[in-house]
Design an enzyme around this catalytic site. Sequence first.
Site, PDB file in Angstrom:
ATOM      1  N   ARG A 129      -9.033   0.996   9.264  1.00 37.30           N
ATOM      2  CA  ARG A 129      -8.649  -0.200   9.568  1.00 37.30           C
ATOM      3  C   ARG A 129      -9.824  -1.219  10.083  1.00 37.30           C
ATOM      4  O   ARG A 129      -9.891  -2.440  10.434  1.00 37.30           O
ATOM      5  CB  ARG A 129      -7.585  -0.527  10.673  1.00 37.30           C
ATOM      6  CG  ARG A 129      -6.328   0.055  10.404  1.00 37.30           C
ATOM      7  CD  ARG A 129      -5.459  -1.026   9.904  1.00 37.30           C
ATOM      8  NE  ARG A 129      -4.187  -1.447   9.994  1.00 37.30           N
ATOM      9  CZ  ARG A 129      -2.799  -0.737   9.918  1.00 37.30           C
ATOM     10  NH1 ARG A 129      -3.185   0.261   9.014  1.00 37.30           N
ATOM     11  NH2 ARG A 129      -1.927  -1.179  10.119  1.00 37.30           N
ATOM     12  N   LYS A 131       0.704  -1.093  -0.011  1.00 35.02           N
ATOM     13  CA  LYS A 131       0.118  -0.032   0.023  1.00 35.02           C
ATOM     14  C   LYS A 131       0.940   1.381   0.008  1.00 35.02           C
ATOM     15  O   LYS A 131       0.536   2.061  -0.568  1.00 35.02           O
ATOM     16  CB  LYS A 131      -0.844  -0.084   1.346  1.00 35.02           C
ATOM     17  CG  LYS A 131      -1.957  -1.037   1.191  1.00 35.02           C
ATOM     18  CD  LYS A 131      -3.063  -0.975   2.439  1.00 35.02           C
ATOM     19  CE  LYS A 131      -2.457  -0.749   4.023  1.00 35.02           C
ATOM     20  NZ  LYS A 131      -1.626  -1.910   4.318  1.00 35.02           N
ATOM     21  N   ARG A 148      11.561  -2.147  10.435  1.00 37.01           N
ATOM     22  CA  ARG A 148      10.870  -1.524  11.235  1.00 37.01           C
ATOM     23  C   ARG A 148      10.670  -2.369  12.603  1.00 37.01           C
ATOM     24  O   ARG A 148      10.444  -3.638  12.317  1.00 37.01           O
ATOM     25  CB  ARG A 148       9.590  -1.527  10.495  1.00 37.01           C
ATOM     26  CG  ARG A 148       9.005   0.148   9.975  1.00 37.01           C
ATOM     27  CD  ARG A 148       7.863   0.258   9.247  1.00 37.01           C
ATOM     28  NE  ARG A 148       6.625  -0.457   9.868  1.00 37.01           N
ATOM     29  CZ  ARG A 148       5.529  -0.261   9.334  1.00 37.01           C
ATOM     30  NH1 ARG A 148       5.339   0.216   8.142  1.00 37.01           N
ATOM     31  NH2 ARG A 148       4.343  -0.791   9.962  1.00 37.01           N
ATOM     32  N   ARG A 185      -0.015  -8.740  13.551  1.00 43.00           N
ATOM     33  CA  ARG A 185      -0.515  -7.469  12.408  1.00 43.00           C
ATOM     34  C   ARG A 185      -1.598  -8.370  11.499  1.00 43.00           C
ATOM     35  O   ARG A 185      -2.129  -7.515  11.106  1.00 43.00           O
ATOM     36  CB  ARG A 185       0.575  -6.715  11.793  1.00 43.00           C
ATOM     37  CG  ARG A 185       1.013  -5.861  12.850  1.00 43.00           C
ATOM     38  CD  ARG A 185       2.595  -5.454  12.556  1.00 43.00           C
ATOM     39  NE  ARG A 185       2.599  -4.618  11.291  1.00 43.00           N
ATOM     40  CZ  ARG A 185       3.395  -4.463  10.223  1.00 43.00           C
ATOM     41  NH1 ARG A 185       4.701  -5.067  10.359  1.00 43.00           N
ATOM     42  NH2 ARG A 185       3.301  -3.553   9.363  1.00 43.00           N
ATOM     43  N   ARG A 190      11.579  -6.060   4.041  1.00 41.39           N
ATOM     44  CA  ARG A 190      11.388  -4.579   3.958  1.00 41.39           C
ATOM     45  C   ARG A 190      12.519  -3.790   4.710  1.00 41.39           C
ATOM     46  O   ARG A 190      12.821  -4.316   5.945  1.00 41.39           O
ATOM     47  CB  ARG A 190       9.955  -4.196   4.560  1.00 41.39           C
ATOM     48  CG  ARG A 190       9.679  -2.932   4.520  1.00 41.39           C
ATOM     49  CD  ARG A 190       8.256  -2.530   4.428  1.00 41.39           C
ATOM     50  NE  ARG A 190       7.494  -2.788   5.920  1.00 41.39           N
ATOM     51  CZ  ARG A 190       6.143  -2.442   5.943  1.00 41.39           C
ATOM     52  NH1 ARG A 190       5.652  -2.074   5.270  1.00 41.39           N
ATOM     53  NH2 ARG A 190       5.766  -2.723   7.137  1.00 41.39           N
TER      54      ARG A 190
HETATM   55  P1  AMP Z   1       1.238   0.448   9.210  1.00 36.42           P
HETATM   56  O1  AMP Z   1       2.401   1.369   9.043  1.00 36.42           O
HETATM   57  O2  AMP Z   1      -0.094   0.676   8.436  1.00 36.42           O
HETATM   58  O3  AMP Z   1       1.494  -0.866   9.118  1.00 36.42           O
HETATM   59  O4  AMP Z   1       0.710   0.613  10.697  1.00 36.42           O
HETATM   60  C1  AMP Z   1       1.443   0.645  11.831  1.00 36.42           C
HETATM   61  C2  AMP Z   1       0.823   0.295  13.086  1.00 36.42           C
HETATM   62  O5  AMP Z   1       0.262   1.495  13.395  1.00 36.42           O
HETATM   63  C3  AMP Z   1      -0.289  -0.731  13.239  1.00 36.42           C
HETATM   64  O6  AMP Z   1       0.217  -2.095  13.502  1.00 36.42           O
HETATM   65  C4  AMP Z   1      -1.042   0.025  14.302  1.00 36.42           C
HETATM   66  O7  AMP Z   1      -0.647  -0.471  15.509  1.00 36.42           O
HETATM   67  C5  AMP Z   1      -0.970   1.443  14.043  1.00 36.42           C
HETATM   68  N1  AMP Z   1      -2.127   1.836  12.858  1.00 36.42           N
HETATM   69  C6  AMP Z   1      -1.972   2.502  11.940  1.00 36.42           C
HETATM   70  N2  AMP Z   1      -3.166   2.797  11.197  1.00 36.42           N
HETATM   71  C7  AMP Z   1      -4.029   2.435  12.039  1.00 36.42           C
HETATM   72  C8  AMP Z   1      -5.311   2.693  12.205  1.00 36.42           C
HETATM   73  N3  AMP Z   1      -6.008   3.164  11.132  1.00 36.42           N
HETATM   74  N4  AMP Z   1      -6.104   2.376  13.347  1.00 36.42           N
HETATM   75  C9  AMP Z   1      -5.557   1.892  14.244  1.00 36.42           C
HETATM   76  N5  AMP Z   1      -4.164   1.697  14.390  1.00 36.42           N
HETATM   77  C10 AMP Z   1      -3.319   1.896  13.418  1.00 36.42           C
END
Ligand code: AMP
Length: 214
Positions: A88, A13, A157, A168, A124
């Site tokens: 989400r 994404k 990360r 996740r 990654r």
């Molecule tokens: P991502 O970079 O999108 O994989 O997000 C990393 C982490 O941020 C996730 O595992 C959640 O802990 C938090 N996070 C990101 N977006 C959201 C969202 N829309 N709602 C809740 N937690 C989020």
Amino acid sequence: MRIILLGPPGSGKGTQGDFIEKKYGFPKVSSGDLLRQAVKNEALLDEEVEGALNCGRLVSDDIIMLMIKDRICQEDCRKGYVMDGFPRNLNQAKMFEEINGKRKEIVLDIYLSEKTLIERLGARRICPQCGAIYNMKLQCPEKEETCDVCGVRLVRRQDDELHVIKERLRVYRNQEKTLIDYYKQKGVYNKIDGEKNIEGVFSDICEIMDKAIA
Ligand code: AMP
């Protein structure tokens, strides 16, 4: 125009959001980046949030909504934006509908197998300075483990460790169906084959975007 990128962690994404931003001029808004940045700058001093980020749990909807509202009312989002990582869950999707719900909407769901996801997330790397995303298998930097732009050493990360990746994915799969059903009902849902290479995925996305814009 608002474009929503759905898809599990590792589906690409972020990369596709960057491509859309470059080609169509809609800024990418990544909820994960906003959270990581806020924690790094100490703008968000919340142990819950840090804990959630480190373990792959979701941050509370209230915190996310405040951040998203604040970001999308900025000038660069006037004509539209690309959401990466948000919404989400159904609650976030409904709250999102209440703000700016009249915009034309396209949902792009990048789908791929669990096996590919785990392989991709393990490979990654990100630049700790500019946030550029690399993949040591698919999208290597020119010099080993070094950012092409900043020359800084790339890092993994924290939440790309295998046990966190699995959590996740579990969290994502839990919410996935209700979100997909919601957007199908709205008639804005598009499924994208994420097993293709990066260019192939982007070409499929452009086809949908071009039709929507025409
Ligand atoms: P991502 O970079 O999108 O994989 O997000 C990393 C982490 O941020 C996730 O595992 C959640 O802990 C938090 N996070 C990101 N977006 C959201 C969202 N829309 N709602 C809740 N937690 C989020």
